[in-house]
Design an enzyme around this catalytic site. Structure first.
Site, PDB file in Angstrom:
ATOM      1  N   LYS A 163       0.855  -1.182   0.000  1.00 28.57           N
ATOM      2  CA  LYS A 163       0.000   0.000   0.000  1.00 28.57           C
ATOM      3  C   LYS A 163       0.892   1.233   0.000  1.00 28.57           C
ATOM      4  O   LYS A 163       1.691   1.433   0.912  1.00 28.57           O
ATOM      5  CB  LYS A 163      -0.908  -0.008   1.226  1.00 28.57           C
ATOM      6  CG  LYS A 163      -1.780   1.227   1.327  1.00 28.57           C
ATOM      7  CD  LYS A 163      -2.800   1.127   2.455  1.00 28.57           C
ATOM      8  CE  LYS A 163      -3.610   2.404   2.553  1.00 28.57           C
ATOM      9  NZ  LYS A 163      -4.598   2.346   3.639  1.00 28.57           N
ATOM     10  N   LYS A 219      -2.186  -1.659  -3.919  1.00 35.66           N
ATOM     11  CA  LYS A 219      -3.020  -0.456  -3.857  1.00 35.66           C
ATOM     12  C   LYS A 219      -2.159   0.799  -3.907  1.00 35.66           C
ATOM     13  O   LYS A 219      -1.198   0.878  -3.147  1.00 35.66           O
ATOM     14  CB  LYS A 219      -3.811  -0.503  -2.548  1.00 35.66           C
ATOM     15  CG  LYS A 219      -4.612   0.723  -2.247  1.00 35.66           C
ATOM     16  CD  LYS A 219      -5.214   0.610  -0.878  1.00 35.66           C
ATOM     17  CE  LYS A 219      -5.947   1.908  -0.593  1.00 35.66           C
ATOM     18  NZ  LYS A 219      -6.364   2.017   0.762  1.00 35.66           N
TER      19      LYS A 219
HETATM   20  C1  PBG Z   1      -7.672   3.311   5.556  1.00 35.73           C
HETATM   21  C2  PBG Z   1      -7.888   3.170   4.093  1.00 35.73           C
HETATM   22  C3  PBG Z   1      -7.655   4.109   3.075  1.00 35.73           C
HETATM   23  C4  PBG Z   1      -8.104   3.525   1.893  1.00 35.73           C
HETATM   24  C5  PBG Z   1      -8.568   2.257   2.208  1.00 35.73           C
HETATM   25  N1  PBG Z   1      -8.412   2.052   3.579  1.00 35.73           N
HETATM   26  C6  PBG Z   1      -7.172   5.498   3.130  1.00 35.73           C
HETATM   27  C7  PBG Z   1      -5.818   5.851   3.530  1.00 35.73           C
HETATM   28  O1  PBG Z   1      -4.942   5.008   3.718  1.00 35.73           O
HETATM   29  O2  PBG Z   1      -5.635   7.049   3.686  1.00 35.73           O
HETATM   30  C8  PBG Z   1      -8.071   4.186   0.536  1.00 35.73           C
HETATM   31  C9  PBG Z   1      -9.147   3.753  -0.383  1.00 35.73           C
HETATM   32  C10 PBG Z   1      -9.389   4.599  -1.569  1.00 35.73           C
HETATM   33  O3  PBG Z   1      -8.750   5.655  -1.808  1.00 35.73           O
HETATM   34  O4  PBG Z   1     -10.276   4.222  -2.315  1.00 35.73           O
HETATM   35  N2  PBG Z   1      -6.370   3.152   5.962  1.00 35.73           N
HETATM   36 ZN    ZN Z   2      -5.965   3.967   8.050  1.00 34.83          ZN
END
Ligand code: PBG
Ligand code: ZN
Length: 324
Positions: free
Chosen positions: A195, A248
């Site tokens: 991520k 992601k």
């Molecule tokens: C929470 C989370 C996020 C997303 C999924 N779970 C946001 C972040 O890390 O700030 C992003 C999902 C998206 O942008 O569609 N940690």
């Molecule tokens: Zn988070």
């Protein structure tokens, strides 16, 4: 006699093209994100994500009905609590908004797979994914027990799969141990392994009301410039006990997807994130692109890169287009 190959033989009409097609999208490829909000009679549109709303529990069935009717097998649930604090107590509250939503949906739709996002950022007053020290640094080891409690609490509520998205080190091992101790040895972990600290999450933070109040997430999410490190993250999560992995965002990270597909024999999931969705919606609303074709082409690219399944805000619409 010709001395060149006629690739166009296999492109001459739709029947032949579809006969030799290497990758195909189906409604069963999709996972649809759902936002459950505390309160009553709420259906709150997310400004930066046309078509996406937050739903209170008394109205969430209208959204879930659409998911099930579209033939989509799974949802990814996020909760927006009415109260945030330093220790993210809403994340592991037995009667928290996410837990109640899971219970409600599981009872109505027992065959729908519910994946619970496990993170603290929707529940902390700082908006960070973990506990913060005096200097504003997000603490790793102090956060692990809270993530573990959250995952167990989601499983107790009826989540079929838990998906940690916080990017703390060691969270998969901690959550696995916690689940097993609580009797949930059969609850799979879908880890957000690779991520990245991405600007593409902007619209989601409106939807989940989870933007950090100070600083950014760069000390825990990955640097967008790194791919070898992504492989180490995945390898480590699998060693810690992850059953499935997420890459992601998706669009700007298809090389990561492809390399992960080549190296790891586990279910691999692409997260087609909020900013990717918002860009397509905005251009389509301006009449600048053909939304249906662009979306299906984008999702097909993710499958071609090796994704087994795709988390996408376009799931319901795409499933509809695939039936046309
Ligand atoms: C929470 C989370 C996020 C997303 C999924 N779970 C946001 C972040 O890390 O700030 C992003 C999902 C998206 O942008 O569609 N940690
Ligand atoms: Zn988070």
């Amino acid at each position: 006699m010709s001395s060149f190959r006629r690739f166009r033989r296999l492109r001459q009409n739709e029947a032949i093209r579809s006969f030799v097609r290497e990758n195909e999208l189906h409604a069963s490829d999709f996972i649809y994100p759902v936002f459950a909000v505390a309160g009553k009679n709420m259906k709150v549109p997310v400004k930066s994500m046309p078509g996406i709303c937050q739903y209170s529990l008394d109205r969430i069935d209208e959204e879930i009905d659409r998911v099930v009717a579209a033939g989509i097998p799974a949802i990814l649930i996020f909760g927006i609590p009415d109260h945030k604090d330093d220790v993210a107590s809403g994340a592991y509250d037995h009667h928290g908004v996410t837990q109640e939503a899971i219970r409600h949906i599981k009872e109505r739709y027992p065959d729908l797979i519910i994946i619970a996002d496990v993170c603290l950022c929707e529940y902390t007053s700082t908006g960070h994914c973990g506990m913060v020290d005096k200097k504003g640094y997000v603490m790793n080891d102090e956060t692990l027990p809270l993530l573990t409690k959250t995952a167990v609490s989601m499983a107790e509520a009826g989540a079929d799969i838990v998906a940690p998205s916080d990017m703390m080190d060691g969270r998969v091992a901690a959550i696995r141990e916690g689940l097993d101790k609580a009797g949930f040895m059969l609850t799979p972990i879908l880890s957000y392994s690779a991520k990245f600290a991405s600007a593409y999450y902007g619209p989601f933070r409106d939807a989940a009301e989870s933007a950090p109040k100070f600083g950014d997430r760069k000390s825990y999410q990955m640097d967008p410039a790194n791919s070898r490190e992504a492989m180490r993250e995945i390898e480590d999560d699998l060693e810690e006990g992850a059953d499935m992995i997420i890459v992601k965002p998706a669009m700007a990270y298809l090389d990561i997807m492809k390399e992960a597909r080549r190296r790891f024999e586990v279910p691999l999931i692409a997260y087609n994130v909020s900013g990717e969705y918002a860009m397509i919606k905005a251009a389509a609303q301006n009449g600048w692109i053909d939304e249906k074709r662009i979306t299906l082409e984008t999702l097909t690219g993710m499958k071609r890169a090796g994704a087994d399944r795709i988390i996408t805000y376009h799931a319901i619409e795409a499933a509809g287009w695939l039936c046309e």
